[in-house]
Write a protein that holds these residues in place. Structure first.
Motif, PDB file in Angstrom:
ATOM      1  N   GLN A   1       0.825  -1.204   0.000  1.00  0.00           N
ATOM      2  CA  GLN A   1       0.000   0.000   0.000  1.00  0.00           C
ATOM      3  C   GLN A   1       0.861   1.258   0.000  1.00  0.00           C
ATOM      4  OE1 GLN A   1      -3.201   0.405  -0.364  1.00  0.00           O
ATOM      5  NE2 GLN A   1      -3.701  -1.769  -0.418  1.00  0.00           N
ATOM      6  N   ARG A   2       1.971   1.231   0.744  1.00  0.00           N
ATOM      7  CA  ARG A   2       2.857   2.398   0.763  1.00  0.00           C
ATOM      8  C   ARG A   2       3.506   2.605  -0.595  1.00  0.00           C
ATOM      9  NH1 ARG A   2       6.387   3.639   5.955  1.00  0.00           N
ATOM     10  NH2 ARG A   2       4.214   3.933   6.600  1.00  0.00           N
ATOM     11  N   ALA A   3       3.907   1.504  -1.242  1.00  0.00           N
ATOM     12  CA  ALA A   3       4.497   1.624  -2.577  1.00  0.00           C
ATOM     13  C   ALA A   3       3.490   2.199  -3.558  1.00  0.00           C
ATOM     14  CB  ALA A   3       4.981   0.254  -3.058  1.00  0.00           C
ATOM     15  N   ALA A   4       2.245   1.766  -3.455  1.00  0.00           N
ATOM     16  CA  ALA A   4       1.201   2.295  -4.335  1.00  0.00           C
ATOM     17  C   ALA A   4       1.027   3.794  -4.107  1.00  0.00           C
ATOM     18  CB  ALA A   4      -0.116   1.561  -4.083  1.00  0.00           C
ATOM     19  N   HIS A   5       1.102   4.209  -2.847  1.00  0.00           N
ATOM     20  CA  HIS A   5       0.962   5.636  -2.527  1.00  0.00           C
ATOM     21  C   HIS A   5       2.135   6.437  -3.093  1.00  0.00           C
ATOM     22  CE1 HIS A   5      -0.047   9.265  -0.312  1.00  0.00           C
ATOM     23  NE2 HIS A   5       1.182   9.287   0.185  1.00  0.00           N
ATOM     24  N   TRP A   6       3.358   5.898  -2.920  1.00  0.00           N
ATOM     25  CA  TRP A   6       4.553   6.593  -3.436  1.00  0.00           C
ATOM     26  C   TRP A   6       4.498   6.750  -4.947  1.00  0.00           C
ATOM     27  CZ3 TRP A   6       8.514   3.395  -0.137  1.00  0.00           C
ATOM     28  CH2 TRP A   6       8.557   3.934   1.163  1.00  0.00           C
ATOM     29  N   LEU A   7       4.010   5.717  -5.621  1.00  0.00           N
ATOM     30  CA  LEU A   7       3.979   5.733  -7.083  1.00  0.00           C
ATOM     31  C   LEU A   7       2.730   6.407  -7.637  1.00  0.00           C
ATOM     32  CD1 LEU A   7       5.293   2.107  -7.728  1.00  0.00           C
ATOM     33  CD2 LEU A   7       6.578   4.242  -7.947  1.00  0.00           C
ATOM     34  N   GLY A   8       1.836   6.819  -6.753  1.00  0.00           N
ATOM     35  CA  GLY A   8       0.621   7.486  -7.195  1.00  0.00           C
ATOM     36  C   GLY A   8      -0.339   6.571  -7.919  1.00  0.00           C
ATOM     37  N   ALA A   9      -0.277   5.284  -7.639  1.00  0.00           N
ATOM     38  CA  ALA A   9      -1.147   4.321  -8.317  1.00  0.00           C
ATOM     39  C   ALA A   9      -2.528   4.307  -7.672  1.00  0.00           C
ATOM     40  CB  ALA A   9      -0.531   2.923  -8.257  1.00  0.00           C
ATOM     41  N   THR A  10      -3.542   4.270  -8.480  1.00  0.00           N
ATOM     42  CA  THR A  10      -4.922   4.215  -7.992  1.00  0.00           C
ATOM     43  C   THR A  10      -5.634   2.935  -8.424  1.00  0.00           C
ATOM     44  OG1 THR A  10      -5.705   5.426  -9.940  1.00  0.00           O
ATOM     45  CG2 THR A  10      -5.118   6.728  -7.986  1.00  0.00           C
ATOM     46  N   GLU A  11      -4.994   2.151  -9.274  1.00  0.00           N
ATOM     47  CA  GLU A  11      -5.600   0.919  -9.759  1.00  0.00           C
ATOM     48  C   GLU A  11      -4.616  -0.249  -9.622  1.00  0.00           C
ATOM     49  OE1 GLU A  11      -8.690   2.295 -13.194  1.00  0.00           O
ATOM     50  OE2 GLU A  11      -6.553   2.389 -13.689  1.00  0.00           O
ATOM     51  N   LYS A  12      -5.157  -1.413  -9.510  1.00  0.00           N
ATOM     52  CA  LYS A  12      -4.354  -2.619  -9.322  1.00  0.00           C
ATOM     53  C   LYS A  12      -4.717  -3.670 -10.366  1.00  0.00           C
ATOM     54  CE  LYS A  12      -3.621  -6.454  -6.100  1.00  0.00           C
ATOM     55  NZ  LYS A  12      -4.013  -7.042  -4.794  1.00  0.00           N
ATOM     56  N   TYR A  13      -3.671  -4.248 -10.972  1.00  0.00           N
ATOM     57  CA  TYR A  13      -3.855  -5.342 -11.919  1.00  0.00           C
ATOM     58  C   TYR A  13      -3.731  -6.673 -11.184  1.00  0.00           C
ATOM     59  CZ  TYR A  13      -3.243  -2.002 -15.764  1.00  0.00           C
ATOM     60  OH  TYR A  13      -3.381  -0.951 -16.643  1.00  0.00           O
ATOM     61  N   THR A  14      -4.601  -7.588 -11.504  1.00  0.00           N
ATOM     62  CA  THR A  14      -4.513  -8.946 -10.970  1.00  0.00           C
ATOM     63  C   THR A  14      -4.668  -9.926 -12.119  1.00  0.00           C
ATOM     64  OG1 THR A  14      -6.901  -9.050 -10.523  1.00  0.00           O
ATOM     65  CG2 THR A  14      -5.468  -8.287  -8.733  1.00  0.00           C
ATOM     66  N   ARG A  15      -4.045 -11.074 -11.998  1.00  0.00           N
ATOM     67  CA  ARG A  15      -4.202 -12.099 -13.025  1.00  0.00           C
ATOM     68  C   ARG A  15      -4.619 -13.402 -12.369  1.00  0.00           C
ATOM     69  NH1 ARG A  15      -1.569 -15.516 -11.071  1.00  0.00           N
ATOM     70  NH2 ARG A  15       0.636 -16.050 -11.289  1.00  0.00           N
ATOM     71  N   GLN A  16      -5.476 -14.113 -13.050  1.00  0.00           N
ATOM     72  CA  GLN A  16      -5.976 -15.391 -12.568  1.00  0.00           C
ATOM     73  C   GLN A  16      -5.780 -16.442 -13.648  1.00  0.00           C
ATOM     74  OE1 GLN A  16     -10.146 -15.462 -11.619  1.00  0.00           O
ATOM     75  NE2 GLN A  16     -10.064 -17.487 -10.648  1.00  0.00           N
ATOM     76  N   ILE A  17      -5.256 -17.589 -13.249  1.00  0.00           N
ATOM     77  CA  ILE A  17      -5.045 -18.694 -14.178  1.00  0.00           C
ATOM     78  C   ILE A  17      -6.153 -19.723 -13.951  1.00  0.00           C
ATOM     79  CG2 ILE A  17      -3.419 -20.446 -14.966  1.00  0.00           C
ATOM     80  CD1 ILE A  17      -1.207 -18.789 -13.612  1.00  0.00           C
ATOM     81  N   TYR A  18      -6.779 -20.156 -15.016  1.00  0.00           N
ATOM     82  CA  TYR A  18      -7.851 -21.137 -14.880  1.00  0.00           C
ATOM     83  C   TYR A  18      -7.843 -22.056 -16.097  1.00  0.00           C
ATOM     84  CZ  TYR A  18     -10.398 -18.160 -18.180  1.00  0.00           C
ATOM     85  OH  TYR A  18     -10.768 -17.430 -19.282  1.00  0.00           O
ATOM     86  N   THR A  19      -8.471 -23.184 -15.931  1.00  0.00           N
ATOM     87  CA  THR A  19      -8.562 -24.158 -17.015  1.00  0.00           C
ATOM     88  C   THR A  19      -9.962 -24.122 -17.608  1.00  0.00           C
ATOM     89  OG1 THR A  19      -6.933 -25.596 -15.934  1.00  0.00           O
ATOM     90  CG2 THR A  19      -8.319 -26.595 -17.633  1.00  0.00           C
ATOM     91  N   ASP A  20     -10.042 -23.903 -18.901  1.00  0.00           N
ATOM     92  CA  ASP A  20     -11.332 -23.866 -19.596  1.00  0.00           C
ATOM     93  C   ASP A  20     -11.946 -25.268 -19.593  1.00  0.00           C
ATOM     94  OD1 ASP A  20     -13.497 -23.252 -21.147  1.00  0.00           O
ATOM     95  OD2 ASP A  20     -12.389 -23.196 -23.039  1.00  0.00           O
ATOM     96  N   PRO A  21     -13.114 -25.427 -18.965  1.00  0.00           N
ATOM     97  CA  PRO A  21     -13.706 -26.774 -18.888  1.00  0.00           C
ATOM     98  C   PRO A  21     -14.080 -27.359 -20.235  1.00  0.00           C
ATOM     99  CG  PRO A  21     -15.269 -25.089 -18.145  1.00  0.00           C
ATOM    100  CD  PRO A  21     -13.954 -24.408 -18.332  1.00  0.00           C
ATOM    101  N   ALA A  22     -14.339 -26.511 -21.221  1.00  0.00           N
ATOM    102  CA  ALA A  22     -14.752 -27.012 -22.536  1.00  0.00           C
ATOM    103  C   ALA A  22     -13.571 -27.529 -23.341  1.00  0.00           C
ATOM    104  CB  ALA A  22     -15.474 -25.906 -23.309  1.00  0.00           C
ATOM    105  N   SER A  23     -12.509 -26.715 -23.411  1.00  0.00           N
ATOM    106  CA  SER A  23     -11.357 -27.086 -24.241  1.00  0.00           C
ATOM    107  C   SER A  23     -10.230 -27.741 -23.455  1.00  0.00           C
ATOM    108  CB  SER A  23     -10.815 -25.840 -24.946  1.00  0.00           C
ATOM    109  OG  SER A  23     -10.322 -24.910 -23.988  1.00  0.00           O
ATOM    110  N   GLY A  24     -10.242 -27.544 -22.125  1.00  0.00           N
ATOM    111  CA  GLY A  24      -9.153 -28.069 -21.311  1.00  0.00           C
ATOM    112  C   GLY A  24      -7.895 -27.231 -21.365  1.00  0.00           C
TER     113      GLY A  24
END
Length: 223
Positions: free
Chosen positions: A183-206
């Protein structure tokens, strides 16, 4: 709970940081001051690379989606950096050949962690390989090192992590500290948004797919 969920905590900072400190202490007790200093510097540099990479993606969105790279795997890095040296030091009590096999055993543990991270959809292949490379760079300078430890020197490898587990709530200490620093790093860098990534397996194609989302830091911090 799956097998992968049981394995992953062994690469988490709440477990690996006490082990890293125990390695440094054992080296100091055995009189290997230069090796202890090098270990602390190299391991800290590896951690710094992990943190920097996560901040660059989390706060700036930098990534290489064409190869599935979003950040370096901290679990893979710490496992590869710590366990080969840890097992090598422990088995050094049985001779040089045993110490060498301890190093290989630690590498096998790191590879098993890598498989766990991939199978459990915790990291992509490129993220995991990057973690293995950084961790390998930290530990490989010790591969041809001639060990000479007494059992008393190695006691800290067991006692310090056990003391941390019994006396200190590592999850309650490390995780809030990481969140506060983030949170402090985000404040120092002036960031207001956060990127997240999620890995998942498509049930149809695998097929294994990656989803990247962007959300407001303020909304993610609200109760």
């Amino acid at each position: 709970m799956t097998l992968w969920a049981h394995v992953v905590p062994f690469g988490d900072s709440t477990w690996t940081l006490p082990l890293a400190a125990a390695i440094a202490l054992a080296l100091l007790l055995a009189g290997y001051r230069a090796h202890a200093a090098r270990w602390l510097v190299c391991f800290s540099a590896g951690i710094a690379m992990i943190v920097a990479g996560k901040l660059v993606f989390d706060l700036g969105g930098w990534s290489l989606p064409s190869i599935g790279f979003y950040s370096i795997s901290g679990h893979a890095m710490q496992t590869t950096a710590i366990y080969p040296l840890l097992f090598m030091m422990i088995l050094s009590a049985f001779g040089t050949r045993a110490a060498r096999w301890g190093f290989y055993l630690g590498l096998a543990a790191a590879l098993f962690m890598a498989i766990t991270l991939l199978s459990g959809n915790y990291h992509t292949l490129s993220e995991t390989l990057a973690g293995l490379v950084v961790g390998g760079a930290v530990v490989c300078s010790y591969l041809r090192w001639q060990l000479s430890f007494r059992p008393a020197h190695l006691a800290s490898l067991v006692l310090l992590p056990l003391a941390a587990a019994v006396l200190v709530d590592m999850h309650g200490t490390v995780n809030p500290a990481k969140a506060a620093l983030w949170q402090r790093a985000a404040h120092w860098l002036g960031a207001t948004e956060k990127y997240t990534r999620q890995i998942y397996t498509d049930p149809a194609s695998g097929m294994r797919l990656v989803s990247v989302r962007l959300r407001s830091i303020l909304s993610s911090c609200s109760p």
